[in-house]
Design a protein around this motif. Structure first.
Motif, short mmCIF file in Angstrom:
data_model
loop_
_atom_site.label_atom_id
_atom_site.label_comp_id
_atom_site.label_asym_id
_atom_site.label_seq_id
_atom_site.Cartn_x
_atom_site.Cartn_y
_atom_site.Cartn_z
N ILE A 15 -48.02 33.92 -58.51
CA ILE A 15 -48.10 34.60 -57.21
C ILE A 15 -49.07 33.85 -56.31
O ILE A 15 -50.12 33.40 -56.76
CB ILE A 15 -48.62 36.05 -57.37
CG1 ILE A 15 -47.71 36.88 -58.26
CG2 ILE A 15 -48.78 36.74 -56.02
CD1 ILE A 15 -48.31 38.22 -58.65
N ASP A 17 -51.35 34.75 -53.17
CA ASP A 17 -51.86 35.91 -52.45
C ASP A 17 -52.01 35.53 -50.98
O ASP A 17 -53.07 35.09 -50.53
CB ASP A 17 -53.20 36.33 -53.05
CG ASP A 17 -53.78 37.57 -52.40
OD1 ASP A 17 -53.27 38.02 -51.35
OD2 ASP A 17 -54.77 38.10 -52.94
N GLU A 19 -52.01 37.44 -48.31
CA GLU A 19 -52.89 38.32 -47.54
C GLU A 19 -54.32 37.81 -47.58
O GLU A 19 -54.98 37.67 -46.55
CB GLU A 19 -52.81 39.76 -48.07
CG GLU A 19 -53.63 40.73 -47.26
CD GLU A 19 -53.47 42.16 -47.71
OE1 GLU A 19 -54.33 42.98 -47.34
OE2 GLU A 19 -52.51 42.48 -48.44
N SER A 20 -54.84 37.51 -48.77
CA SER A 20 -56.20 36.97 -48.89
C SER A 20 -56.31 35.59 -48.27
O SER A 20 -57.30 35.27 -47.62
CB SER A 20 -56.61 36.88 -50.37
OG SER A 20 -56.76 38.15 -50.92
N THR A 21 -55.28 34.77 -48.46
CA THR A 21 -55.29 33.41 -47.93
C THR A 21 -55.36 33.40 -46.41
O THR A 21 -56.10 32.62 -45.81
CB THR A 21 -54.04 32.65 -48.42
OG1 THR A 21 -54.07 32.62 -49.85
CG2 THR A 21 -54.00 31.24 -47.89
N ARG A 28 -55.81 31.96 -52.66
CA ARG A 28 -55.91 32.69 -53.92
C ARG A 28 -54.53 32.72 -54.56
O ARG A 28 -53.57 33.17 -53.95
CB ARG A 28 -56.40 34.12 -53.67
CG ARG A 28 -56.67 34.89 -54.93
CD ARG A 28 -57.43 36.18 -54.58
NE ARG A 28 -57.79 36.88 -55.79
CZ ARG A 28 -57.28 38.05 -56.15
NH1 ARG A 28 -56.42 38.66 -55.38
NH2 ARG A 28 -57.65 38.62 -57.28
N ILE A 29 -54.47 32.19 -55.80
CA ILE A 29 -53.19 32.13 -56.51
C ILE A 29 -53.38 32.60 -57.94
O ILE A 29 -54.45 32.44 -58.52
CB ILE A 29 -52.59 30.71 -56.49
CG1 ILE A 29 -53.59 29.68 -57.00
CG2 ILE A 29 -52.11 30.33 -55.12
CD1 ILE A 29 -53.07 28.25 -57.04
N LEU A 30 -52.34 33.19 -58.47
CA LEU A 30 -52.32 33.60 -59.87
C LEU A 30 -51.51 32.55 -60.62
O LEU A 30 -50.34 32.31 -60.30
CB LEU A 30 -51.67 34.97 -60.04
CG LEU A 30 -51.44 35.43 -61.48
CD1 LEU A 30 -52.76 35.60 -62.21
CD2 LEU A 30 -50.65 36.73 -61.48
#
Length: 80
Positions: A15, A17, A19-21, A28-30
């Protein structure tokens, strides 16, 4: 797309992210990795025609090989 590519350098991107980015000056990545202790604290990469000096932070909580929550032991900077 660049964040997705960065994730594939470390493991399997799950994923991004957005919104955070969009709200911050970091991405931010998972990423699913087999051994989080092998993630380097810093990495210089070229993706397409862009050069990036990356710094990684790993969240303290993750999942073990059985899918159970586990504390991550990483020599770099850990997030709370």
């Amino acid at each position: 797309m660049n964040l997705w590519a960065v994730g594939t350098l470390l493991g399997s991107t799950q994923i991004v992210d957005m919104e955070s980015t969009r709200k911050n000056n970091f991405g931010r990545i998972l990423v699913a990795v087999l051994n989080p202790t092998l993630i380097p604290p810093e990495l210089d990469v070229v993706i397409g025609d862009h050069y990036f000096e990356l710094e990684f932070e790993v969240e303290k909580m993750g999942f073990d090989e059985n899918g159970e929550e586990a504390m991550i032991e990483w020599p770099g900077k850990l997030l709370k």
